[in-house]
Design an enzyme around this catalytic site. Structure first.
Site, PDB file in Angstrom:
ATOM      1  N   ARG A  21      -5.799   3.802  11.707  1.00  0.00           N
ATOM      2  CA  ARG A  21      -6.843   3.210  10.866  1.00  0.00           C
ATOM      3  C   ARG A  21      -6.835   3.838   9.476  1.00  0.00           C
ATOM      4  NH1 ARG A  21      -9.782   0.275  14.527  1.00  0.00           N
ATOM      5  NH2 ARG A  21      -9.936   1.244  16.563  1.00  0.00           N
ATOM      6  N   ASP A  82       2.068  10.279  13.407  1.00  0.00           N
ATOM      7  CA  ASP A  82       1.292  11.516  13.425  1.00  0.00           C
ATOM      8  C   ASP A  82       1.980  12.455  12.450  1.00  0.00           C
ATOM      9  OD1 ASP A  82      -1.154  12.555  14.726  1.00  0.00           O
ATOM     10  OD2 ASP A  82       0.145  14.283  15.010  1.00  0.00           O
ATOM     11  N   SER A  83       1.189  13.035  11.581  1.00  0.00           N
ATOM     12  CA  SER A  83       1.790  13.818  10.502  1.00  0.00           C
ATOM     13  C   SER A  83       0.859  14.937  10.089  1.00  0.00           C
ATOM     14  CB  SER A  83       2.074  12.894   9.305  1.00  0.00           C
ATOM     15  OG  SER A  83       0.950  12.091   9.031  1.00  0.00           O
ATOM     16  N   GLY A 166      -5.004  13.065   1.279  1.00  0.00           N
ATOM     17  CA  GLY A 166      -4.876  14.319   2.026  1.00  0.00           C
ATOM     18  C   GLY A 166      -4.599  15.508   1.122  1.00  0.00           C
ATOM     19  N   TYR A 167      -3.552  16.253   1.460  1.00  0.00           N
ATOM     20  CA  TYR A 167      -3.210  17.480   0.732  1.00  0.00           C
ATOM     21  C   TYR A 167      -2.277  17.222  -0.460  1.00  0.00           C
ATOM     22  CZ  TYR A 167      -5.073  19.620   5.001  1.00  0.00           C
ATOM     23  OH  TYR A 167      -5.880  19.977   6.066  1.00  0.00           O
ATOM     24  N   LYS A 188       6.891   9.276  -4.682  1.00  0.00           N
ATOM     25  CA  LYS A 188       6.505  10.003  -3.457  1.00  0.00           C
ATOM     26  C   LYS A 188       7.302   9.457  -2.262  1.00  0.00           C
ATOM     27  CE  LYS A 188       2.910  11.049  -0.097  1.00  0.00           C
ATOM     28  NZ  LYS A 188       1.570  10.861   0.451  1.00  0.00           N
ATOM     29  N   HIS A 193       8.026  13.003   3.651  1.00  0.00           N
ATOM     30  CA  HIS A 193       8.245  13.035   5.100  1.00  0.00           C
ATOM     31  C   HIS A 193       8.113  11.630   5.695  1.00  0.00           C
ATOM     32  CE1 HIS A 193       4.139  13.259   3.892  1.00  0.00           C
ATOM     33  NE2 HIS A 193       3.624  13.342   5.108  1.00  0.00           N
TER      34      HIS A 193
END
Ligand code: IMP
Length: 211
Positions: A21, A82-83, A166-167, A188, A193
């Site tokens: 989501r 998932d990261s 996020g970061y 990016k 990743h």
């Protein structure tokens, strides 16, 4: 009577459900695989799908769980991401807890503040970190394919830039002096990743019998 030549038959597009989501992740995934002949939906299109708790100890475990649950519930191939961020000097924290580093309903800002606080005494050349992404593609018959990617870098001493999520404002990919949050999306994607994992996924789709 002269028969009309049939139109070239086009194969039906493979339908994939994104088992997330997170709007920013969805944006990044659609950006990279947008030109593939797949039709992408998200779990928001399937309100009956249960919420899957991220209780695994690895990114792969969490990604597989999420993808399998959504594939079972929808009967369609499902892709889960998932990261997270691993910081060397913090023994790879926040890792699988990246989204809830500052608490269960933490915002990106709170997580950044906590990370800066935890790293306040860490000197420049000990601020190495990496972003890790694990993508799991699960099929309703139980098969699962894994695609992963990571990017090395370092953690800055203050947030820089307003793009991404996020970061990103703290993360300088190696050999760059701008954070992910200071880079246009396409830049990016070439380094990240998720971009790396998605390109492996694209290769898989190109070689698959679906398309
Ligand atoms: P999850 O995979 O939903 O458990 O959450 C991943 C968390 O890791 C996000 O909420 C972010 O805090 C962080 N993260 C993952 N990928 C990125 C990225 O590309 N940029 C910045 N932060 C990320």
């Amino acid at each position: 009577m002269k028969l009309k030549k049939p139109d070239k038959l086009s194969k039906p597009k493979m339908e994939i459900i994104l088992a997330t989501r997170n709007k920013k992740k969805i944006e990044e995934i659609k950006r990279v695989i947008g030109d593939m002949p797949v039709s992408v939906m998200t779990i928001d299109d399937f309100p009956e799908c249960p919420e899957v708790k991220e209780e695994g100890v690895t990114f792969q475990e969490n990604a597989v769980r999420k993808a399998m649950a959504v594939a079972q519930c929808t009967g369609k191939p499902s892709l889960a991401d998932d990261s997270g961020l691993e910081v060397d000097s913090l023994s790879n924290a926040p890792g699988v807890f990246s989204s809830r580093y500052a608490g269960e309903s933490a915002t990106d800002r709170k997580n950044i503040e906590k990370l800066l606080h935890e790293m306040c005494s860490i000197v420049d050349d000990k601020r190495n970190a990496r972003f890790v992404c694990c993508l799991a593609l699960a099929f309703p018959d139980g098969r699962v394919e894994i695609f992963s990617g990571q990017v090395e870098g370092r953690i800055g001493k203050e947030p820089k830039g307003s793009l991404g999520f996020g970061y990103d404002p703290l993360f300088y990919p190696e050999r760059h002096n701008r954070t992910f949050a200071e880079m246009p999306a396409a830049e990016k994607d070439t380094l990240s990743h998720r971009g790396k994992a998605l390109r492996k996924f694209q290769e898989y789709l190109r070689g698959s019998y679906f398309i």
